[in-house]
Design a protein around this motif. Sequence first.
Motif, PDB file in Angstrom:
ATOM      1  N   VAL A 128      43.979  41.785  46.893  1.00  0.00           N
ATOM      2  CA  VAL A 128      44.204  41.119  45.606  1.00  0.00           C
ATOM      3  C   VAL A 128      44.830  39.614  46.047  1.00  0.00           C
ATOM      4  O   VAL A 128      44.477  38.735  45.731  1.00  0.00           O
ATOM      5  N   HIS A 257      46.337  40.517  37.306  1.00  0.00           N
ATOM      6  CA  HIS A 257      46.164  41.823  38.258  1.00  0.00           C
ATOM      7  C   HIS A 257      46.831  42.858  37.722  1.00  0.00           C
ATOM      8  O   HIS A 257      48.182  42.964  37.514  1.00  0.00           O
ATOM      9  N   PHE A 283      41.923  41.859  38.021  1.00  0.00           N
ATOM     10  CA  PHE A 283      41.888  42.659  38.984  1.00  0.00           C
ATOM     11  C   PHE A 283      42.441  43.965  38.346  1.00  0.00           C
ATOM     12  O   PHE A 283      43.479  43.913  37.528  1.00  0.00           O
ATOM     13  N   THR A 302      37.394  44.481  40.720  1.00  0.00           N
ATOM     14  CA  THR A 302      37.287  42.776  39.926  1.00  0.00           C
ATOM     15  C   THR A 302      36.117  42.820  39.167  1.00  0.00           C
ATOM     16  O   THR A 302      35.270  43.419  38.957  1.00  0.00           O
TER      17      THR A 302
END
Length: 460
Positions: A128, A257, A283, A302
């Motif tokens: 990521v 994320h 993410f 994703t």
Amino acid sequence: MNVASRPNDIQAVIEADRAHVWHHLSQHKQYESVDPKIYVEGKGTRVWDATGKEYLDAVAGAVWTVNVGYGRTTIADAVRDQLVKLNYFAGAAGNVPAALFAEKLIEKMPGMTRVYYSNSGSEANEKVFKMVRQIAHRKHNGGKYKILYRDRDYHGTTLGTLAAAGQKERREQYGPMPEGFVEVPHCLEYRSQWGDVDDYGIRAANAIEEVILREGPETVGLLCLEPVTAGGGVITPPKGYWERVQEICRKYDVLLHIDEVVCGMGRTGKWFGYQHYGIEPDFVTMAKGVASGYAAISCTVTTEKVFEMFKDDPTDPMSYFRDISTFGGCTSGPAAALENMRIIEDEGLLENTLKMGERLMNNLRELQSRHQVIGDVRGLGLFCGAELVMDRATKEPAPEKMVQAVTADCLAQGVIIGATNRSVPGLNNTLCMSPPLIINASEIDQITGAIDKALTKVFG
């Protein structure tokens, strides 16, 4: 369990371990006078060591991994059959279990569309960070490269992920860290940074906005958070926190994320921890429980929006995600993950997690009513913690040695629990429980019964 009938063989194993194995998170001076612990067999929620002693495992392999329990022959068979057919091919090409598991996984994650395979949670998170840095160069002229992480959260052991570790003791002596990683405050209301405030969750989320404004929104590309902080103290987010975090990320065009390495694959009673809060990440990363430790696998998941950023200009040789994970090409991981997911579904383990998690929390609260040393109880599903303090009024943390003495006494009783350790200076004082999702009521009571006796012995 028949290990005890082969003492000579086992002693040879112990001596080989003592002479040659470098254990994780271990000070090895102790093994000059005591034998290293060696586990030799597991079944269901229980494991046996080299002496034949039986333990109830309340931390799923010590690090929140063995979600469906030990001794699952159907997973072993699925892995064996796949290895004979095709064990490996680099991830630049596809394979059958990888395609099928990706499809199955995405069904559980509305809004997400793409799965990138690697072999550990650290690696999944590092992917990521690399994607975000590449997006910064391709889409923002080098801007929006900073990665925000939260105090007390943890994301892995590589230098990149350690740079995003909100656990100072984990980072100690490994610097200098890579640049561009910035910390935001934790969200543990029990240890509020702002005193008594209304809407603590909103206040804690607004602190993230303050960091973004201080750093400059044009420099911030990613916010990386655990849905429930794990090794930093089992911290469940306060009311309103996640909704406000989502607003802030959208306001400043910051990618979100969610690190589900611990919470993912049923640990909290939903497939993923973030799904309790109605948020829409860019993410999601996962590892540990994805295959319950039967094979190494991690996933970086994703959205199509993120994926499209890496295929928009096929004439540019730098436009795609120029990354590879060697063991992300192993077929054993997705083969094990497919069967692992089937077991969770067919055996109703999400429902069991919620039911047994409620029992565990109730038991811990009952212990809190009798043991003044328990200052706070918190958790979600079968992911629970009890913070130990010397004084409830001042919230003075219990010393780490005393907390470790509690876990050691539980181990002597035949119950393996965990505790925060060498993570947050002065605050390694939370007992941690995350048993396999197959656990039953009597085993929950065995766990808390052992804690009850250990607290009495250590603290009186």
